[in-house]
Motif scaffolding. Structure first.
Motif, PDB file in Angstrom:
ATOM      1  N   ARG A 168      33.169  -8.451  62.440  1.00  0.00           N
ATOM      2  CA  ARG A 168      31.753  -8.144  62.587  1.00  0.00           C
ATOM      3  C   ARG A 168      31.323  -8.453  64.010  1.00  0.00           C
ATOM      4  NH1 ARG A 168      28.648 -10.286  57.110  1.00  0.00           N
ATOM      5  NH2 ARG A 168      30.217  -9.630  55.592  1.00  0.00           N
ATOM      6  N   SER A 169      30.768  -7.432  64.678  1.00  0.00           N
ATOM      7  CA  SER A 169      30.348  -7.574  66.077  1.00  0.00           C
ATOM      8  C   SER A 169      31.486  -8.105  66.942  1.00  0.00           C
ATOM      9  CB  SER A 169      29.113  -8.483  66.192  1.00  0.00           C
ATOM     10  OG  SER A 169      28.017  -7.928  65.517  1.00  0.00           O
ATOM     11  N   THR A 201      32.900  -9.951  50.640  1.00  0.00           N
ATOM     12  CA  THR A 201      33.239  -9.507  51.996  1.00  0.00           C
ATOM     13  C   THR A 201      33.844 -10.586  52.885  1.00  0.00           C
ATOM     14  OG1 THR A 201      31.040 -10.008  52.886  1.00  0.00           O
ATOM     15  CG2 THR A 201      31.371  -7.810  51.927  1.00  0.00           C
ATOM     16  N   ARG A 243      36.581  -7.824  57.356  1.00  0.00           N
ATOM     17  CA  ARG A 243      36.595  -6.910  58.491  1.00  0.00           C
ATOM     18  C   ARG A 243      35.784  -7.525  59.617  1.00  0.00           C
ATOM     19  NH1 ARG A 243      35.457  -0.956  55.726  1.00  0.00           N
ATOM     20  NH2 ARG A 243      37.327  -0.915  54.376  1.00  0.00           N
ATOM     21  N   ILE A 299      24.226 -13.975  56.387  1.00  0.00           N
ATOM     22  CA  ILE A 299      25.250 -12.944  56.559  1.00  0.00           C
ATOM     23  C   ILE A 299      25.204 -11.914  55.436  1.00  0.00           C
ATOM     24  CG2 ILE A 299      27.745 -12.538  56.496  1.00  0.00           C
ATOM     25  CD1 ILE A 299      28.145 -15.077  58.049  1.00  0.00           C
ATOM     26  N   GLU A 300      25.026 -12.381  54.202  1.00  0.00           N
ATOM     27  CA  GLU A 300      25.160 -11.490  53.053  1.00  0.00           C
ATOM     28  C   GLU A 300      23.908 -11.362  52.204  1.00  0.00           C
ATOM     29  OE1 GLU A 300      28.551 -12.342  50.636  1.00  0.00           O
ATOM     30  OE2 GLU A 300      29.785 -11.094  51.915  1.00  0.00           O
ATOM     31  N   PHE A 318      36.027 -13.159  57.972  1.00  0.00           N
ATOM     32  CA  PHE A 318      35.532 -11.887  57.466  1.00  0.00           C
ATOM     33  C   PHE A 318      36.697 -10.986  57.073  1.00  0.00           C
ATOM     34  CE2 PHE A 318      32.250 -12.819  60.933  1.00  0.00           C
ATOM     35  CZ  PHE A 318      31.474 -13.577  60.073  1.00  0.00           C
ATOM     36  N   ARG A 348      24.113 -10.566  65.958  1.00  0.00           N
ATOM     37  CA  ARG A 348      24.310  -9.355  65.146  1.00  0.00           C
ATOM     38  C   ARG A 348      25.314  -9.591  64.008  1.00  0.00           C
ATOM     39  NH1 ARG A 348      24.544  -7.048  70.376  1.00  0.00           N
ATOM     40  NH2 ARG A 348      26.728  -6.421  70.147  1.00  0.00           N
ATOM     41  N   LEU A 349      25.248 -10.773  63.443  1.00  0.00           N
ATOM     42  CA  LEU A 349      26.096 -11.112  62.304  1.00  0.00           C
ATOM     43  C   LEU A 349      25.308 -11.196  61.004  1.00  0.00           C
ATOM     44  CD1 LEU A 349      28.403 -13.869  63.847  1.00  0.00           C
ATOM     45  CD2 LEU A 349      29.050 -11.554  63.200  1.00  0.00           C
ATOM     46  N   THR A 365      22.624  -6.334  57.822  1.00  0.00           N
ATOM     47  CA  THR A 365      22.054  -5.146  58.465  1.00  0.00           C
ATOM     48  C   THR A 365      20.828  -4.674  57.716  1.00  0.00           C
ATOM     49  OG1 THR A 365      23.603  -3.784  57.195  1.00  0.00           O
ATOM     50  CG2 THR A 365      24.262  -4.433  59.419  1.00  0.00           C
TER      51      THR A 365
END
Length: 406
Positions: free
Chosen positions: A300-301, A251, A298, A228-229, A296, A390-391, A394
């Motif tokens: 995510r997906s 995050t 915020r 994730i990070e 999270f 999509r976690l 990016t």
């Protein structure tokens, strides 16, 4: 599972905490490369401020700033110079210094060595430099993760408006001076905090559980976090000696062995039809502790977080179904947004079957998460599942390079 498997899990967990993660997920020891410039560990500040205790403080550093301040003031008040100017050549004389003194000032005094009753010059410089340096580290840590519960985020001493540039050579000099000092604050606190930064192997002292099942849970945690990070710059690690604790990164929060209230569990549909009354009547123990709950900051997906049950050994997916279903129902009033509900087992699954399942997940998540999504996988496939949903990071290439996967 064998003792070698447990040792390999512990090695991978610590390698992640040190900032070095193997690109292979097999259960084998990870070779640690010797390097002059090791990556900064994301938990080194946690270890310095919260994770370890220090002789003479009887507490973590984060909870003992007032003690450090008081002892520092007392030490600085005893500071005296190593050399004094005397009128007669008594004791050990610095003849070169005396010649320079007499030539520059026309003085008839001599430069003599004084007895070291208090703090020496090198010790004073190390202590003052350390107070500024550790204050900067603490401010960055609090800014990133917040202050630990019950700890004051502000320091009891004033910090300069512009921080001085401290290189590794100066840190090593302070550490050398502090280790040789007779003063407990310098020897037990200053030297030990510097050692954590200068000697990354100190992180090997971070306590990990000995039970294989617990190690597998933490293995799942670091693999999820790595996907994730990547490598977070700061990480508040778990105290695995406690039954309930929280890992914090910039995050997200991860609750390890999260305790669900018994009343919330018994109010779910799983305990209907008289079962709730029977459980209370006979004092039957019900599942209450969630292995891993990621939330999270915020979404995510479309997901607010991940609810994960880790089943080690020869356990199969069905071992997690009832717990996950009941936990999700009990959490509904706390987390109404969609969650990824995930059962993870230790046994690897056939690759062809995994690819088929991932294709179906991609199709199901084409428009983003509109509701809870259930997933089952082995620990080996944690990263590919998160990429499919999509976690994952990016900036995949950057994340992999930061944690040594390239």
């Amino acid at each position: 599972m064998t003792a070698e498997d447990s040792a390999a899990y512990a090695t991978e967990i610590r390698s992640f905490l040190l900032g070095r993660l193997s690109s292979r997920r097999a259960s084998h020891p990870i070779e640690r490369q010797r390097s002059a410039q090791l990556p900064r560990s994301p938990i080194v500040d946690w270890w310095v401020f919260e994770g370890r205790s220090y002789d003479g403080l009887n507490a973590s550093l984060a909870g003992a700033w007032t003690v450090v301040h008081r002892q520092s003031r007392q030490l600085l008040a005893t500071s005296n110079p190593t050399w004094l100017q005397v009128r007669a050549p008594e004791g050990e004389i610095d003849w070169v210094g005396t010649a320079l003194l007499q030539a520059s000032t026309s003085s008839t005094e001599f430069q003599a060595r004084a007895s070291k009753v208090g703090l020496g010059l090198e010790e004073r410089a190390a202590l003052l430099g350390w107070l500024e340096w550790i204050g900067i580290q603490w401010q960055d840590y609090v800014r990133s993760l917040g202050a630990p519960p019950g700890c004051d985020p502000t320091l009891p001493w004033a910090m300069p408006p512009i921080a001085s540039d401290v290189g590794i050579a100066r840190l090593r000099r302070w550490a050398h001076t502090a280790r040789r000092s007779r003063w407990p604050l310098l020897r037990n606190v200053v030297a030990e905090t510097l050692r954590c930064h200068l000697e990354p192997q100190q992180i090997d002292r971070v306590p990990l559980p000995t039970e294989h099942a617990r190690l597998f849970e933490l293995l799942c945690l670091v693999r999820v976090l790595a996907a994730i990070e990547g490598l977070p710059p700061q990480l508040r690690w778990l105290d695995v000696r406690l039954a309930q604790n929280t890992l914090r990164s910039p995050t997200l929060s991860c609750h390890y062995q999260y305790a669900v209230q018994a009343d919330a569990m018994l109010k779910t549909e799983a305990f209907g039809g008289g079962l709730r009354e029977a459980v209370l009547r006979h004092g039957v123990r019900v599942p209450r502790y969630i292995d891993l709950l990621f939330l999270f900051d915020r979404p995510r997906s479309g997901f607010k977080g991940i609810l994960l049950e880790a089943k080690s050994g020869k356990q199969e997916y069905y071992s997690s179904v009832h717990q996950l279903s009941t936990y999700r129902a009990a959490l509904r009033s706390i987390v109404a947004e969609p969650l990824l509900i995930w059962g993870v087992i230790e046994q690897a699954q056939p690759r062809q079957e995994v690819e088929r399942q991932l294709d179906e997940l991609r199709h199901e998540l084409a428009d983003g998460a509109q509701r809870d999504m259930w997933v089952f996988s082995s620990a080996r496939d944690i990263d590919v599942v998160l990429e499919t949903l999509r976690l994952a990071c990016t900036d995949a290439d950057g994340a992999r390079s930061r944690i040594g996967l390239t």
